[in-house]
Write an enzyme that holds these catalytic residues in place. Structure first.
Site, PDB file in Angstrom:
ATOM      1  N   TRP A  28       0.807  -1.234   0.000  1.00  0.00           N
ATOM      2  CA  TRP A  28       0.000   0.000   0.000  1.00  0.00           C
ATOM      3  C   TRP A  28       0.835   1.277   0.000  1.00  0.00           C
ATOM      4  O   TRP A  28       1.806   1.394   0.763  1.00  0.00           O
ATOM      5  CB  TRP A  28      -0.890   0.015   1.254  1.00  0.00           C
ATOM      6  CG  TRP A  28      -1.557   1.328   1.490  1.00  0.00           C
ATOM      7  CD1 TRP A  28      -1.046   2.412   2.175  1.00  0.00           C
ATOM      8  CD2 TRP A  28      -2.852   1.723   1.037  1.00  0.00           C
ATOM      9  NE1 TRP A  28      -1.960   3.433   2.187  1.00  0.00           N
ATOM     10  CE2 TRP A  28      -3.075   3.047   1.496  1.00  0.00           C
ATOM     11  CE3 TRP A  28      -3.860   1.092   0.288  1.00  0.00           C
ATOM     12  CZ2 TRP A  28      -4.252   3.746   1.234  1.00  0.00           C
ATOM     13  CZ3 TRP A  28      -5.029   1.788   0.028  1.00  0.00           C
ATOM     14  CH2 TRP A  28      -5.219   3.101   0.500  1.00  0.00           C
ATOM     15  N   ASP A  31      -0.227   9.222   0.298  1.00  0.00           N
ATOM     16  CA  ASP A  31       0.350  10.545  -0.004  1.00  0.00           C
ATOM     17  C   ASP A  31       1.851  10.554  -0.309  1.00  0.00           C
ATOM     18  O   ASP A  31       2.627   9.892   0.392  1.00  0.00           O
ATOM     19  CB  ASP A  31       0.225  11.491   1.203  1.00  0.00           C
ATOM     20  CG  ASP A  31      -1.139  11.536   1.826  1.00  0.00           C
ATOM     21  OD1 ASP A  31      -2.049  10.869   1.346  1.00  0.00           O
ATOM     22  OD2 ASP A  31      -1.273  12.258   2.821  1.00  0.00           O
ATOM     23  N   GLN A  47       3.623   7.701   2.028  1.00  0.00           N
ATOM     24  CA  GLN A  47       2.931   6.938   3.062  1.00  0.00           C
ATOM     25  C   GLN A  47       2.889   5.485   2.617  1.00  0.00           C
ATOM     26  O   GLN A  47       2.364   5.177   1.535  1.00  0.00           O
ATOM     27  CB  GLN A  47       1.506   7.496   3.248  1.00  0.00           C
ATOM     28  CG  GLN A  47       1.472   8.883   3.861  1.00  0.00           C
ATOM     29  CD  GLN A  47       1.772   8.836   5.347  1.00  0.00           C
ATOM     30  OE1 GLN A  47       0.900   8.532   6.137  1.00  0.00           O
ATOM     31  NE2 GLN A  47       3.006   9.140   5.729  1.00  0.00           N
ATOM     32  N   ASP A 157       0.170  17.039   8.942  1.00  0.00           N
ATOM     33  CA  ASP A 157       0.684  17.225   7.580  1.00  0.00           C
ATOM     34  C   ASP A 157       1.498  18.526   7.417  1.00  0.00           C
ATOM     35  O   ASP A 157       1.226  19.340   6.533  1.00  0.00           O
ATOM     36  CB  ASP A 157      -0.468  17.167   6.557  1.00  0.00           C
ATOM     37  CG  ASP A 157      -1.303  15.906   6.701  1.00  0.00           C
ATOM     38  OD1 ASP A 157      -0.799  14.930   7.288  1.00  0.00           O
ATOM     39  OD2 ASP A 157      -2.460  15.885   6.244  1.00  0.00           O
TER      40      ASP A 157
HETATM   41  C1  FRU Z   1      -4.071  12.231   3.608  1.00  0.00           C
HETATM   42  C2  FRU Z   1      -3.789  11.637   4.985  1.00  0.00           C
HETATM   43  C3  FRU Z   1      -3.026  12.632   5.851  1.00  0.00           C
HETATM   44  C4  FRU Z   1      -2.335  11.743   6.834  1.00  0.00           C
HETATM   45  C5  FRU Z   1      -2.017  10.521   5.996  1.00  0.00           C
HETATM   46  C6  FRU Z   1      -2.110   9.224   6.734  1.00  0.00           C
HETATM   47  O1  FRU Z   1      -4.365  11.284   2.638  1.00  0.00           O
HETATM   48  O2  FRU Z   1      -5.002  11.253   5.608  1.00  0.00           O
HETATM   49  O3  FRU Z   1      -3.803  13.645   6.443  1.00  0.00           O
HETATM   50  O4  FRU Z   1      -1.188  12.343   7.361  1.00  0.00           O
HETATM   51  O5  FRU Z   1      -2.934  10.510   4.922  1.00  0.00           O
HETATM   52  O6  FRU Z   1      -1.687   8.162   5.923  1.00  0.00           O
END
Ligand code: FRU
Length: 489
Positions: A28, A31, A47, A157
């Protein structure tokens, strides 16, 4: 984690996997994170769940590239630990060693991200710092983390940049539930002071996420620039579900003042959490985004990976009849993938008689068409045609609209929100309109005009395709110039 250069053919060839959009070999991704340029190398962190094709156990994955197009996956940079997960954040090069964390001649890359821990059954989102003095290959966690904590469960973020005028670091970060972007400043990246807040404004459904703030030059006005504040929402975006909006305005080092309405960043379903690279030479500004949508991200039919990043796009501001707006185009580096080329000039389209493009059945191609249209023209570009299934790009001069229709794209249904027609405003200027599209298996990005209207959509078209056909369905249109390239890495 296999290096992507050594990825086995079976992984590379797996169904729907794009060739020139970044995907992790396995598992997976959401971001983009920590986008930073250093010593000829572009870093893409993201991520990442190293264990499964679904969200969870999130840390930062890492890939590098020398041209923004060909990426090598390096494995995890900031993994989740028993203390918590590493959510989205940004990275800067601390070339003046303001933090004191750099070593001798080496500039440290400093990452500041949201650390999510659970305490007493409640999430805590605080901002942590980690640094690397070996080009992002290994990381140390700052001993005095968190560097910013307001005791919130929805404060995340951080996007950090150097503000030259006030000679300090600025952080944009969201209070997600309150639909606010907050600004903080720091001289050393370690201590942060509150400056101001922006919002709510525009789309306030769902939660705000992933802010970015940067200046952009205005086309045709040398020396002039404005600031762009971008923020994403988990719900209520123009194409449904999650998406971004931007405001154009001024940032004086303390406060952002919007001078425009909220405008969608992308009119398609799949462009989320866009982030600009830091430390690019000159005033070049480039971003990319996660090509998915929280409405159906965990159901997209790919394996053994799930998640793809958009093409990196160059940004500028342009003036059109609705005022100043953001224009996006794929980075020029993409031209290095252009292989076979076909050009057509001055072809009149006959209503009801589609023009099939020879040799256009590849699933990795770029098509750039400049049309001449009358005020009534309705154009259709049909892609990925095969036995009853088709994806259609429309330009409607009368409605002033560009659209992508993926309702008849062949694919086993996997989510009720996926089949849709996505539309954005686009006008012909003096009877001309330009449409550029990039197709890479399951990724379609369509750029209208100068890139003021972009539609990014995932497509899961099974089987072989018959190539592209162009038709004028109403009014009158000519192809002034058409360029088609096959793209190959
Ligand atoms: C955006 C988000 C962010 C967070 C991350 C977690 O897609 O929800 O706000 O930091 O993904 O994976």
């Amino acid at each position: 984690m296999p290096d992507s250069d050594n990825m086995s053919n079976s992984l590379r060839g797996s169904k729907f996997r794009p060739e020139f959009h970044f995907t992790p070999a396995r598992h997976w991704m959401n971001d983009p994170n920590g986008l930073v340029f250093l010593d000829g190398e572009y870093h893409l962190f993201y991520q990442y769940n190293p264990n499964a094709c679904k969200w969870g156990n999130i840390g930062w994955g890492h890939a590098v590239s020398r041209d923004l197009i060909r990426w090598t996956e390096l494995g995890e940079a900031l993994p989740a630990t028993e203390h918590g997960m590493a959510f989205t954040g940004s990275a800067v090069v601390d070339s003046k060693n303001t933090s004191g964390l750099g070593g001798g001649d080496t500039s440290a890359i400093i990452a500041i991200y949201t650390h999510q821990a659970t305490s007493g059954g409640r999430a805590v989102q605080a901002q942590h710092l980690a640094w690397s003095i070996d080009r992002g290959r290994s990381w140390q966690h700052y001993g005095d983390n968190p560097v910013l904590d307001i005791g919130s469960d929805a404060f995340r973020d951080p996007k950090v940049f150097w503000h030259e005028q006030s000679r300090r670091w600025i952080m944009a970060i969201v209070l997600a539930d309150e639909h606010q972007v907050q600004f903080y400043s720091s001289t050393n990246l370690l201590q942060w002071e509150y400056l101001s807040s922006f919002g709510p404004g525009g789309n306030t459904e769902g939660e705000w996420e992933c802010p970015d703030l940067f200046p952009l030059p205005i086309e045709g006005e040398p020396g002039n620039r404005s600031w762009v504040l971008k923020v994403d929402s988990t719900l209520g975006s123009v194409a449904g579900g999650s998406g971004g909006q931007y405001f154009i305005g001024d940032f004086d080092g303390t406060r952002f003042r919007a001078e425009s309405e909220a405008t969608p960043v992308d009119y398609g379903g799949d462009f989320y959490a866009a982030m600009t690279w830091s430390n690019l030479p000159g005033d070049r500004r480039v971003w990319l985004a996660w090509m998915s949508n929280w409405n159906y991200a965990s159901a997209t039919p790919t394996e053994p990976w799930r998640g793809v990043q958009s093409l990196p796009r160059s940004l500028k501001l342009v003036k059109n009849d609705s005022g100043l707006c953001l224009a996006q185009q794929p980075v020029d580096e993409l031209k290095s993938l252009r292989k076979r080329h076909r050009r057509l000039i001055d072809i009149e389209l006959v209503t009801g008689k589609p023009l099939p493009l020879e040799d256009s059945s590849s699933k990795t191609l770029e098509l750039h068409v400049q049309f001449g249209v009358d005020a009534d023209a309705l154009l259709a570009l049909r892609l990925l045609r095969s036995s009853g299934s088709v994806t259609t790009v429309n330009f409607d001069a009368a409605a002033g609209e560009l659209a992508v229709d993926r309702r008849r794209t062949a694919a086993a249904p996997f989510h009720a929100d996926f089949p849709a027609r996505h539309r954005g405003p686009l006008r012909a200027v003096e009877g001309r309109v330009s449409i550029r599209l990039l197709l890479d298996h399951s990724c379609l990005e369509v750029f209208g005009g100068k890139g003021e209207t972009v539609i990014s959509d995932l497509l899961f078209a099974d089987g072989a395709a018959d190539g592209i056909a162009i038709e004028c369905e109403r009014g009158q249109a000519v192809i002034r110039q058409l360029d088609l390239w096959h793209l190959a890495v």
